[in-house]
Design an enzyme around this catalytic site. Structure first.
Site, PDB file in Angstrom:
ATOM      1  N   LYS A 170      36.136   8.380 -52.467  1.00 13.72           N
ATOM      2  CA  LYS A 170      37.068   7.384 -53.004  1.00 13.72           C
ATOM      3  C   LYS A 170      37.285   7.584 -54.507  1.00 13.72           C
ATOM      4  O   LYS A 170      38.410   7.457 -55.004  1.00 13.72           O
ATOM      5  CB  LYS A 170      36.536   5.975 -52.715  1.00 13.72           C
ATOM      6  CG  LYS A 170      37.336   4.849 -53.321  1.00 13.72           C
ATOM      7  CD  LYS A 170      38.736   4.697 -52.731  1.00 13.72           C
ATOM      8  CE  LYS A 170      39.505   3.605 -53.483  1.00 13.72           C
ATOM      9  NZ  LYS A 170      40.825   3.344 -52.917  1.00 13.72           N
ATOM     10  N   LYS A 238      38.801  -0.594 -63.221  1.00 12.99           N
ATOM     11  CA  LYS A 238      37.428  -0.551 -62.665  1.00 12.99           C
ATOM     12  C   LYS A 238      37.183   0.807 -62.001  1.00 12.99           C
ATOM     13  O   LYS A 238      36.136   1.428 -62.212  1.00 12.99           O
ATOM     14  CB  LYS A 238      37.279  -1.677 -61.635  1.00 12.99           C
ATOM     15  CG  LYS A 238      36.105  -1.509 -60.676  1.00 12.99           C
ATOM     16  CD  LYS A 238      36.106  -2.566 -59.568  1.00 12.99           C
ATOM     17  CE  LYS A 238      37.116  -2.399 -58.482  1.00 12.99           C
ATOM     18  NZ  LYS A 238      36.847  -1.443 -57.421  1.00 12.99           N
TER      19      LYS A 238
HETATM   20  P1  NAP Z   1      41.209  -9.203 -54.311  1.00 14.03           P
HETATM   21  O1  NAP Z   1      42.530  -9.579 -53.733  1.00 14.03           O
HETATM   22  O2  NAP Z   1      40.909  -9.650 -55.700  1.00 14.03           O
HETATM   23  O3  NAP Z   1      40.084  -9.744 -53.308  1.00 14.03           O
HETATM   24  C1  NAP Z   1      38.722  -9.610 -53.579  1.00 14.03           C
HETATM   25  C2  NAP Z   1      38.007 -10.713 -52.830  1.00 14.03           C
HETATM   26  O4  NAP Z   1      36.623 -10.531 -53.054  1.00 14.03           O
HETATM   27  C3  NAP Z   1      38.388 -12.084 -53.325  1.00 14.03           C
HETATM   28  O5  NAP Z   1      39.060 -12.746 -52.288  1.00 14.03           O
HETATM   29  C4  NAP Z   1      37.059 -12.739 -53.697  1.00 14.03           C
HETATM   30  O6  NAP Z   1      36.810 -13.913 -53.001  1.00 14.03           O
HETATM   31  C5  NAP Z   1      36.027 -11.769 -53.171  1.00 14.03           C
HETATM   32  N1  NAP Z   1      34.892 -11.650 -54.105  1.00 14.03           N
HETATM   33  C6  NAP Z   1      34.864 -11.021 -55.300  1.00 14.03           C
HETATM   34  N2  NAP Z   1      33.655 -11.130 -55.847  1.00 14.03           N
HETATM   35  C7  NAP Z   1      32.891 -11.835 -54.988  1.00 14.03           C
HETATM   36  C8  NAP Z   1      31.549 -12.278 -54.997  1.00 14.03           C
HETATM   37  N3  NAP Z   1      30.739 -11.992 -56.022  1.00 14.03           N
HETATM   38  N4  NAP Z   1      31.103 -12.991 -53.947  1.00 14.03           N
HETATM   39  C9  NAP Z   1      31.920 -13.277 -52.931  1.00 14.03           C
HETATM   40  N5  NAP Z   1      33.218 -12.890 -52.845  1.00 14.03           N
HETATM   41  C10 NAP Z   1      33.689 -12.180 -53.889  1.00 14.03           C
HETATM   42  O7  NAP Z   1      40.993  -7.627 -54.294  1.00 14.03           O
HETATM   43  P2  NAP Z   1      41.511  -6.534 -53.247  1.00 14.03           P
HETATM   44  O8  NAP Z   1      42.760  -5.920 -53.760  1.00 14.03           O
HETATM   45  O9  NAP Z   1      41.474  -7.103 -51.864  1.00 14.03           O
HETATM   46  O10 NAP Z   1      40.363  -5.409 -53.415  1.00 14.03           O
HETATM   47  C11 NAP Z   1      39.097  -5.497 -52.772  1.00 14.03           C
HETATM   48  C12 NAP Z   1      38.401  -4.138 -52.915  1.00 14.03           C
HETATM   49  O11 NAP Z   1      39.187  -3.134 -52.276  1.00 14.03           O
HETATM   50  C13 NAP Z   1      38.184  -3.663 -54.350  1.00 14.03           C
HETATM   51  O12 NAP Z   1      36.958  -3.009 -54.474  1.00 14.03           O
HETATM   52  C14 NAP Z   1      39.355  -2.700 -54.565  1.00 14.03           C
HETATM   53  O13 NAP Z   1      39.061  -1.737 -55.559  1.00 14.03           O
HETATM   54  C15 NAP Z   1      39.471  -2.082 -53.185  1.00 14.03           C
HETATM   55  N6  NAP Z   1      40.793  -1.546 -52.830  1.00 14.03           N
HETATM   56  C16 NAP Z   1      41.935  -2.255 -53.091  1.00 14.03           C
HETATM   57  C17 NAP Z   1      43.169  -1.727 -52.729  1.00 14.03           C
HETATM   58  C18 NAP Z   1      44.475  -2.454 -52.999  1.00 14.03           C
HETATM   59  O14 NAP Z   1      45.536  -1.823 -52.903  1.00 14.03           O
HETATM   60  N7  NAP Z   1      44.469  -3.747 -53.308  1.00 14.03           N
HETATM   61  C19 NAP Z   1      43.240  -0.479 -52.087  1.00 14.03           C
HETATM   62  C20 NAP Z   1      42.063   0.200 -51.795  1.00 14.03           C
HETATM   63  C21 NAP Z   1      40.836  -0.345 -52.174  1.00 14.03           C
HETATM   64  P3  NAP Z   1      37.436 -15.360 -53.308  1.00 14.03           P
HETATM   65  O15 NAP Z   1      38.859 -15.296 -52.857  1.00 14.03           O
HETATM   66  O16 NAP Z   1      36.634 -16.260 -52.455  1.00 14.03           O
HETATM   67  O17 NAP Z   1      37.297 -15.583 -54.769  1.00 14.03           O
END
Ligand code: NAP
Length: 292
Positions: A170, A238
């Protein structure tokens, strides 16, 4: 299969929905209760904390933000490890540092829980369509156990190697996509500032060696100036930080990734952190004397 899912953000929500659609029995937990509601409405059950979730599951999946968050839900108070469920398979699909994934795997294994690092590529579109690329590190036995869950969420599912290998893949992916989104933004800004229609330039480039999925998809959204995330810029910052920290640990020279990481630092410093990573175009415009 009885699956527990932690973290229902941009990626986690559609991934969890696809597990439900695939016929799995799903329980969910989120930090903020309101994040849980769409999955409860779709037929999942809710758990009080990650330990309670793990107690009832054969497989637990986390999709949170960064390594401290994975540590918290897996190893913290009321975390997955405290369920005492020996024989459980835990999978983290967030993007975190490979060395952090290996450390989490070792601590979980000490409690009898097998751990896979299984980050994804393909964005929100791939998460909704169930066509993610899934890069997996960990034991073959755990990989086999997880196959029916992975099949609901992704299409290109590769067991890359031992613990941490999925996160290495990744990080390599983020070098290519981070540099890619910056170069596409540079090319389109170059065209516009040269007085030529960037849409026509993109169209011309799509037929030659400059073709890429990033030029096609992200380039189109740049032309539309659609900066709604998607993939938030602070998340890409990040990820570039993960790349640079890993390079530091290994004593590696990554000059192009390093320059790209600086640009993502500047995006967050410029207040663009919550916008999609294609807003790097705005930063370039500002640096070039435009409005951005
Ligand atoms: P996001 O929309 O910000 O969602 C992250 C979720 O994680 C939030 O809903 C939050 O929960 C939860 N969270 C964060 N810290 C936490 C903690 N300490 N304890 C419990 N829950 C926690 O982010 P995302 O875009 O879905 O990305 C998630 C992961 O996938 C990241 O590592 C990112 O790098 C990776 N990723 C993202 C993409 C993309 O295109 N978005 C593509 C590939 C990989 P709450 O809602 O309850 O606050």
């Amino acid at each position: 299969m009885r699956i527990g899912f932690i973290g229902l953000g941009i990626m986690g929500r559609p991934m969890a929905l696809n597990l439900l659609r695939g016929g799995h029995q799903l329980a969910v937990w989120t930090r903020r209760p309101e994040s849980m509601q769409p999955l409860l409405d779709a037929g999942a059950s809710g758990a009080a904390n990650p330990a309670a979730l793990a107690a009832e599951a054969e497989l637990v999946i986390s999709m949170v933000a960064d390594a401290p968050d994975v540590e918290q839900v897996m190893l913290g108070e009321n975390g997955v490890a405290s369920s005492g469920r020996s024989g459980l398979v835990a999978i983290d699909m967030s993007t975190i540092r490979p060395s952090a994934a290996r450390a989490i795997a070792a601590r979980l294994l000490a409690g009898g829980i097998d751990f896979l690092d299984a980050p994804v590529s393909g964005g929100e579109v791939g998460a909704v369509a169930g066509t993610l690329s899934i890069m997996v590190g960990g034991s073959v036995a755990a990989f086999d156990t997880a196959q029916s869950a992975f099949a609901c969420m992704g299409r290109n599912i590769v067991h890359v190697g031992d613990s941490g290998a999925g996160q290495v893949a990744k990080a390599a992916n983020q070098i290519v996509t981070g540099v890619g989104v910056l170069t596409v933004a540079e090319a389109l800004n170059f065209a516009a500032r040269s007085g030529v229609d960037p849409a026509r330039v993109r169209e011309a480039l799509l037929g030659g060696f400059a073709y890429s999925r990033i030029l096609e998809n992200h380039g189109q959204r740049m032309l539309e100036r659609n900066f709604k995330p998607g993939f938030k810029s602070w998340m890409h910052q990040k990820d570039m930080n993960i790349v640079m920290q890993s390079a530091h640990e290994l004593g590696l020279c990554l000059p192009v990734a390093a320059a790209t990481a600086q640009m993502f630092n500047a995006m967050v410093g410029s207040g663009l952190g919550e916008e999609d990573s294609i807003a790097i175009l705005k930063l370039l415009e500002r640096l070039s004397g435009g409005e951005g």
